[in-house]
Scaffold this active site. Structure first.
Site, PDB file in Angstrom:
ATOM      1  N   CYS A  53      55.443  24.951  52.418  1.00 29.29           N
ATOM      2  CA  CYS A  53      56.444  24.445  51.486  1.00 29.29           C
ATOM      3  C   CYS A  53      55.878  24.327  50.085  1.00 29.29           C
ATOM      4  O   CYS A  53      55.637  23.231  49.568  1.00 29.29           O
ATOM      5  CB  CYS A  53      56.959  23.095  51.977  1.00 29.29           C
ATOM      6  SG  CYS A  53      57.936  23.296  53.455  1.00 29.29           S
ATOM      7  N   GLU A  54      55.639  25.464  49.474  1.00 30.06           N
ATOM      8  CA  GLU A  54      55.156  25.593  48.103  1.00 30.06           C
ATOM      9  C   GLU A  54      55.689  26.921  47.607  1.00 30.06           C
ATOM     10  O   GLU A  54      55.484  27.948  48.271  1.00 30.06           O
ATOM     11  CB  GLU A  54      53.617  25.713  48.083  1.00 30.06           C
ATOM     12  CG  GLU A  54      52.845  24.437  48.261  1.00 30.06           C
ATOM     13  CD  GLU A  54      52.864  23.550  47.029  1.00 30.06           C
ATOM     14  OE1 GLU A  54      52.954  24.086  45.910  1.00 30.06           O
ATOM     15  OE2 GLU A  54      52.811  22.329  47.201  1.00 30.06           O
ATOM     16  N   TYR A  99      36.245  33.825  53.377  1.00 23.70           N
ATOM     17  CA  TYR A  99      36.992  32.782  52.665  1.00 23.70           C
ATOM     18  C   TYR A  99      38.462  32.713  53.077  1.00 23.70           C
ATOM     19  O   TYR A  99      39.320  32.306  52.302  1.00 23.70           O
ATOM     20  CB  TYR A  99      36.850  32.965  51.139  1.00 23.70           C
ATOM     21  CG  TYR A  99      35.394  33.066  50.726  1.00 23.70           C
ATOM     22  CD1 TYR A  99      34.578  31.941  50.752  1.00 23.70           C
ATOM     23  CD2 TYR A  99      34.825  34.295  50.375  1.00 23.70           C
ATOM     24  CE1 TYR A  99      33.241  32.033  50.414  1.00 23.70           C
ATOM     25  CE2 TYR A  99      33.482  34.390  50.038  1.00 23.70           C
ATOM     26  CZ  TYR A  99      32.702  33.258  50.057  1.00 23.70           C
ATOM     27  OH  TYR A  99      31.375  33.365  49.740  1.00 23.70           O
ATOM     28  N   GLY A 121      27.667  37.098  51.306  1.00 17.56           N
ATOM     29  CA  GLY A 121      28.649  36.399  52.125  1.00 17.56           C
ATOM     30  C   GLY A 121      29.767  37.376  52.451  1.00 17.56           C
ATOM     31  O   GLY A 121      29.787  38.016  53.495  1.00 17.56           O
ATOM     32  N   ARG A 122      30.658  37.537  51.471  1.00 17.56           N
ATOM     33  CA  ARG A 122      31.825  38.394  51.721  1.00 17.56           C
ATOM     34  C   ARG A 122      31.443  39.833  52.065  1.00 17.56           C
ATOM     35  O   ARG A 122      32.152  40.500  52.809  1.00 17.56           O
ATOM     36  CB  ARG A 122      32.783  38.337  50.531  1.00 17.56           C
ATOM     37  CG  ARG A 122      32.568  39.343  49.438  1.00 17.56           C
ATOM     38  CD  ARG A 122      33.456  39.093  48.255  1.00 17.56           C
ATOM     39  NE  ARG A 122      33.182  37.770  47.705  1.00 17.56           N
ATOM     40  CZ  ARG A 122      34.119  36.914  47.307  1.00 17.56           C
ATOM     41  NH1 ARG A 122      35.375  37.251  47.351  1.00 17.56           N
ATOM     42  NH2 ARG A 122      33.781  35.744  46.835  1.00 17.56           N
ATOM     43  N   GLU A 164      21.670  36.929  49.284  1.00 23.81           N
ATOM     44  CA  GLU A 164      22.597  36.072  50.037  1.00 23.81           C
ATOM     45  C   GLU A 164      24.006  36.628  50.093  1.00 23.81           C
ATOM     46  O   GLU A 164      24.935  36.056  49.514  1.00 23.81           O
ATOM     47  CB  GLU A 164      22.661  34.688  49.361  1.00 23.81           C
ATOM     48  CG  GLU A 164      21.331  34.062  49.083  1.00 23.81           C
ATOM     49  CD  GLU A 164      21.443  32.754  48.319  1.00 23.81           C
ATOM     50  OE1 GLU A 164      22.176  32.692  47.309  1.00 23.81           O
ATOM     51  OE2 GLU A 164      20.811  31.796  48.746  1.00 23.81           O
TER      52      GLU A 164
HETATM   53  C1  LIG Z   1      29.032  31.781  47.596  1.00 26.50           C
HETATM   54  C2  LIG Z   1      27.603  32.056  47.453  1.00 26.50           C
HETATM   55  C3  LIG Z   1      27.069  33.232  47.971  1.00 26.50           C
HETATM   56  C4  LIG Z   1      27.910  34.302  48.613  1.00 26.50           C
HETATM   57  O1  LIG Z   1      28.830  34.844  47.739  1.00 26.50           O
HETATM   58  P1  LIG Z   1      29.651  36.141  48.199  1.00 26.50           P
HETATM   59  O2  LIG Z   1      30.504  36.465  47.033  1.00 26.50           O
HETATM   60  O3  LIG Z   1      30.426  35.757  49.386  1.00 26.50           O
HETATM   61  O4  LIG Z   1      28.634  37.190  48.509  1.00 26.50           O
HETATM   62  C5  LIG Z   1      25.713  33.414  47.876  1.00 26.50           C
HETATM   63  N1  LIG Z   1      24.912  32.486  47.292  1.00 26.50           N
HETATM   64  C6  LIG Z   1      25.406  31.343  46.772  1.00 26.50           C
HETATM   65  C7  LIG Z   1      24.491  30.376  46.161  1.00 26.50           C
HETATM   66  C8  LIG Z   1      26.757  31.092  46.824  1.00 26.50           C
HETATM   67  O5  LIG Z   1      27.233  29.976  46.295  1.00 26.50           O
END
Ligand SMILES: *Cc1c(COP(=O)(O)O)cnc(C)c1O
Length: 440
Positions: free
Chosen positions: A362-363, A391, A293-294, A291
């Site tokens: 404003c922080e 993100y 993401g980044r 999985e």
């Molecule tokens: C956030 C998350 C990801 C992705 O994480 P990355 O650091 O963006 O690769 C994958 N699986 C689960 C369950 C997550 O919570």
């Protein structure tokens, strides 16, 4: 296997190129702040992950963790690249539906899915629920019974492996809000219950050991731990996993200090470990899901800002302010995330100065960077902050009633707006006027 630090592409005038388009052209078209994505980089990453599985010759799914950056065009891009999709809310599921994403490749995560969300996901016919806790399992069992459907599930477990990363984004340890604990017997009870509910089809297990990981050892360790338990469940319950999901968290290059592994290195290590463990435990090799993401979208994204005011405190700090900040990138303020940045509109300049980059919120904590070397800047210069593709947009807020910036996709020397800039009207869209005589 670390990647060579890449220099960003510039044209002959020294201006930054994003996907072969001049960044200044993009800012002239769309204004600033602006999120610009080089789409080919996203495709390349997706293909690298998939290719490594193809070469390993194993059944797999690469699920894009859409929380990193979700909008209709991005989900469509994930579909084009043959990815599966992780969603963590009804909103992300809705986005996937609006994008026409095939529901059977959607996996639903989250530690507090509501009954409503579970119901919606069952109606949508998603491919898998990653069940996090007993409360969720009970709701899911009830809903499947009421609707006379079956839900395919993975159990999220915490293998107690700490990924080498910042504490705030590490989720695999025992003290985690996510998943069933292995050591205390919670996970055993969860397997027993899941096998007991006729509406639940237990596919296997899931773990996610952290984020911004630069080594394969954490994954290998986590898989070894998973298999200690899978072996036990095989003996006790006769359970054989069809799927093992080892999560995401693959590190990317935010600054030149980061040396990420190639996607293939993680895949190879994971496949090898799962194969070894399956063999050792006399079980068939399951389908392997990951999985990212980044790793898919992070480096592909650049945020472009216009530099405005300055404040120099002699011998202390030289602040320059940009027209965005924590509202479009909260990560520096939230957990001291570091980024790299350069001027986009020119490279030449006098000797470098060290600047602190302040956001306009404003922080006092709305700071993007504390010591960035740049040629002497003037108001109107364009600052490009790199690797903001994950993100950034997805964690953006309207603090100070700042409209959220637009998102542009760049590919094949063309650019396309995929999320419009919010307007002031958008900001007050859900506001209702004070009505003195209708208070209830
Ligand atoms: C956030 C998350 C990801 C992705 O994480 P990355 O650091 O963006 O690769 C994958 N699986 C689960 C369950 C997550 O919570």
């Amino acid at each position: 296997m670390s990647m060579i630090v890449t220099m960003k592409k510039r044209n002959e005038q020294g201006q930054l190129m994003i996907g072969n388009i001049n960044a200044v052209t993009l800012t002239e078209h769309y204004g600033t702040p602006l999120y610009a994505y080089d789409v080919s980089q996203i495709r390349d990453k997706a293909r690298s992950f998939k290719q490594a599985f193809e070469e390993a010759g194993t059944e797999y799914q690469v699920a894009y963790a859409s929380k990193a950056f979700s909008c209709i065009a991005m989900v469509q891009l994930a579909h084009e690249e043959g990815l599966s999709l992780d969603v963590v809310s009804g909103g992300e599921l809705y986005t996937a539906q609006q994008a026409g994403f095939p529901m059977e490749r959607v996996h639903f995560h989250g530690n507090n899915k509501s009954r409503q969300e579970i119901h919606e996901a069952l109606i949508a016919g998603i491919g898998c629920f990653v069940v996090d806790n007993f409360h969720e399992m009970e709701i899911l069992a009830e809903e499947t019974r009421n609707m006379d459907v079956e839900a395919r599930i993975l159990l999220r477990v915490t293998p107690g492996v700490e990924a080498h990363t910042h504490a705030y984004i590490s989720t695999g340890g025992e003290d985690s809000k996510f998943g069933f604990d292995l050591q205390s017997g919670q996970a055993d009870a969860a397997v027993e219950k899941a096998l007991d509910h006729s509406g639940l089809h237990l596919l296997g297990v899931h773990c996610h050991i952290g984020s911004q990981i630069f080594e394969t050892t954490g994954f290998v360790q986590a898989i070894a731990t998973l298999y200690q338990y899978l072996g036990h469940w095989h003996t006790v319950y006769g359970f054989i996993p069809e799927v093992v999901n080892t999560g995401g968290g693959f590190g990317i290059r935010y600054t030149s200090n980061d040396r990420p592994l190639e996607p293939g290195a993680f895949v190879e290590a994971v496949v090898k470990a799962v194969r070894n463990e399956s063999t050792n435990h006399h079980m068939p090799v399951p389908e392997i899901w990951i999985e990212p993401g980044r790793a898919l979208v992070g480096e592909a994204g650049t945020t472009l800002y216009t530099i405005g005011s300055q404040k120099e405190i002699e011998g202390v700090r030289h602040y320059i302010s940009v027209d965005g900040g924590m509202t479009d990138n909260i990560r520096p303020a939230l957990y001291n995330a570091v980024y790299d940045a350069e001027l986009a509109n020119r490279t030449e300049g006098q000797e470098e100065k060290t600047y602190a980059i302040a956001g306009k919120g404003c922080e006092s904590g709305d700071m993007l960077m504390y010591d960035l070397p740049l040629p002497e800047v003037s108001p109107g210069d364009i600052l490009a902050v790199y690797s903001t593709g994950a993100y950034g947009f997805s964690m953006a807020s309207n603090y100070n009633r700042l409209p959220r910036p637009p998102v542009v996709f760049v590919e094949n020397e063309r650019h396309q707006l995929v999320v419009e800039r919010e307007s002031y009207a958008d900001l007050v869209r859900n506001d209702l006027p004070l009505s003195s005589n209708e208070l209830r």
